[in-house]
Write an enzyme that holds these catalytic residues in place. Structure first.
Site, mmCIF file in Angstrom:
data_model
loop_
_atom_site.group_PDB
_atom_site.id
_atom_site.type_symbol
_atom_site.label_atom_id
_atom_site.label_comp_id
_atom_site.label_asym_id
_atom_site.label_seq_id
_atom_site.Cartn_x
_atom_site.Cartn_y
_atom_site.Cartn_z
ATOM 1 N N LYS A 14 0.486 -0.897 0.094
ATOM 2 C CA LYS A 14 -0.228 -0.020 0.164
ATOM 3 C C LYS A 14 0.616 1.188 0.134
ATOM 4 C CE LYS A 14 -2.195 -0.951 3.499
ATOM 5 N NZ LYS A 14 -1.422 -1.734 4.193
ATOM 6 N N ARG A 89 -8.614 1.678 8.515
ATOM 7 C CA ARG A 89 -8.718 0.276 9.346
ATOM 8 C C ARG A 89 -9.984 0.009 10.252
ATOM 9 N NH1 ARG A 89 -3.067 0.708 9.062
ATOM 10 N NH2 ARG A 89 -2.020 -0.794 9.507
ATOM 11 N N ARG A 128 11.436 -6.044 5.326
ATOM 12 C CA ARG A 128 11.052 -5.346 5.077
ATOM 13 C C ARG A 128 12.245 -3.703 6.272
ATOM 14 N NH1 ARG A 128 5.677 -3.067 3.998
ATOM 15 N NH2 ARG A 128 5.025 -1.908 6.189
ATOM 16 N N ARG A 161 11.627 -2.442 11.771
ATOM 17 C CA ARG A 161 10.948 -1.913 12.554
ATOM 18 C C ARG A 161 10.162 -2.584 13.381
ATOM 19 N NH1 ARG A 161 5.725 1.064 8.645
ATOM 20 N NH2 ARG A 161 4.418 -0.890 10.044
ATOM 21 N N ARG A 172 -0.199 -8.256 13.637
ATOM 22 C CA ARG A 172 -0.905 -7.692 12.351
ATOM 23 C C ARG A 172 -1.614 -8.018 11.631
ATOM 24 N NH1 ARG A 172 3.854 -4.804 10.560
ATOM 25 N NH2 ARG A 172 3.001 -3.079 9.104
HETATM 26 P P1 AMP Z 1 0.901 1.093 9.857
HETATM 27 O O1 AMP Z 1 2.106 1.341 8.900
HETATM 28 O O2 AMP Z 1 0.082 1.025 8.428
HETATM 29 O O3 AMP Z 1 1.284 -0.397 9.042
HETATM 30 O O4 AMP Z 1 0.603 1.443 10.650
HETATM 31 C C1 AMP Z 1 2.185 1.363 11.492
HETATM 32 C C2 AMP Z 1 0.747 0.339 12.963
HETATM 33 O O5 AMP Z 1 0.102 2.221 13.096
HETATM 34 C C3 AMP Z 1 -0.299 0.242 12.844
HETATM 35 O O6 AMP Z 1 -0.347 -1.588 13.167
HETATM 36 C C4 AMP Z 1 -1.486 0.244 14.092
HETATM 37 O O7 AMP Z 1 -1.309 -0.380 14.982
HETATM 38 C C5 AMP Z 1 -1.501 2.249 13.466
HETATM 39 N N1 AMP Z 1 -2.413 2.334 13.203
HETATM 40 C C6 AMP Z 1 -2.405 3.093 11.196
HETATM 41 N N2 AMP Z 1 -3.401 3.359 10.327
HETATM 42 C C7 AMP Z 1 -4.444 3.198 11.584
HETATM 43 C C8 AMP Z 1 -5.218 3.183 11.799
HETATM 44 N N3 AMP Z 1 -6.055 3.702 10.574
HETATM 45 N N4 AMP Z 1 -6.570 2.819 12.694
HETATM 46 C C9 AMP Z 1 -5.496 1.841 13.883
HETATM 47 N N5 AMP Z 1 -4.267 2.357 13.877
HETATM 48 C C10 AMP Z 1 -3.691 2.663 13.082
#
Ligand code: AMP
Length: 219
Positions: A14, A89, A128, A161, A172
């Site tokens: 994404k 999400r 990653r 990360r 996740r």
């Molecule tokens: P990502 O980089 O998009 O995978 O986001 C990393 C982490 O941020 C996720 O595992 C969640 O803990 C948090 N996060 C990101 N976007 C959201 C969202 N829209 N709603 C809730 N938690 C989020």
């Protein structure tokens, strides 16, 4: 004009795709994960509250996310459109986004779902590497930086990360299946969902997305 949501499990590409398409179309790529990580880095109140959830691989509570996104979507650069990555999400977030769009007399153009098998997601996520300064993403095998361990864009040292450790990755993916996958039906019912094979590779996916959107506009 382009208000687009990019959907898909963690590791589906994404961020990479949204960033490329954003550059191509001249609209901002808005990643809720990047925004949250910036808050954590800067030690803001939001960052302090969100961090424990992020480290466990759980979703940050909707109310925290909604305030942050409301603010980001109100910025002048988002007036002409945006590519949303990682938001919405949950169904509550999708409904909040719709409420906002409706109030502004705007609409979402499409939701693009990047489909990738689970084994491939695991391979991608564990390889990653991320830039802690500018959030650029690399992969040790498929998208290595020009100099090993160093960000091409800003020269910082790349990291793995905290939430890309194997046990957090599994968490996740489970959270995605339970809380985010239902959004696919939500957008399908509204006739907005377009499915793209996320394994086509970084070079071919943007073209495929552009083709689907053009077909949808024409039809
Ligand atoms: P990502 O980089 O998009 O995978 O986001 C990393 C982490 O941020 C996720 O595992 C969640 O803990 C948090 N996060 C990101 N976007 C959201 C969202 N829209 N709603 C809730 N938690 C989020």
């Amino acid at each position: 004009m382009s208000r687009i949501v990019i959907l898909g499990p963690p590791g589906s590409g994404k961020g990479t795709q949204a960033s490329r398409l954003g550059e191509l179309w001249g609209v901002p790529h808005i990643s809720s994960g990047d925004l949250l990580r910036a808050h954590v880095r800067e030690g803001t109140e939001l960052g302090r509250r969100a961090r424990p959830y992020m480290e466990r691989g759980e979703l940050v509570p909707d109310e925290l996310i909604l305030d942050m996104m409301q603010e980001r979507l109100s910025a002048p650069d988002a007036e002409r459109g945006y590519l949303l990555d990682g938001f919405p999400r949950t169904l509550a977030q999708a409904e909040a986004l719709e409420g906002r769009l409706e109030a502004l007399g705007q609409r979402l153009e499409a939701a693009i779902y990047l489909r990738v098998p689970e084994a491939e997601l695991l391979r991608r996520l564990s390889g990653r590497r991320t830039c802690p300064r500018c959030d650029a993403i690399y992969h040790v095998d498929t998208m290595p930086p020009k100099r090993e361990g160093i960000c091409d864009r800003c020269g910082a040292e790349l990291i793995q990360r905290e939430d890309e450790r194997p046990e957090v990755i599994r968490k996740r993916l489970a959270v995605y299946a339970k809380q985010t996958r239902p959004l696919l039906d939500h957008y399908r019912e509204r006739g907005l969902l377009h499915e793209v094979d996320g394994t086509l590779g970084v070079e071919r996916v943007p073209g495929e997305i552009a083709r689907l959107l053009a077909a949808a506009e024409g039809g």
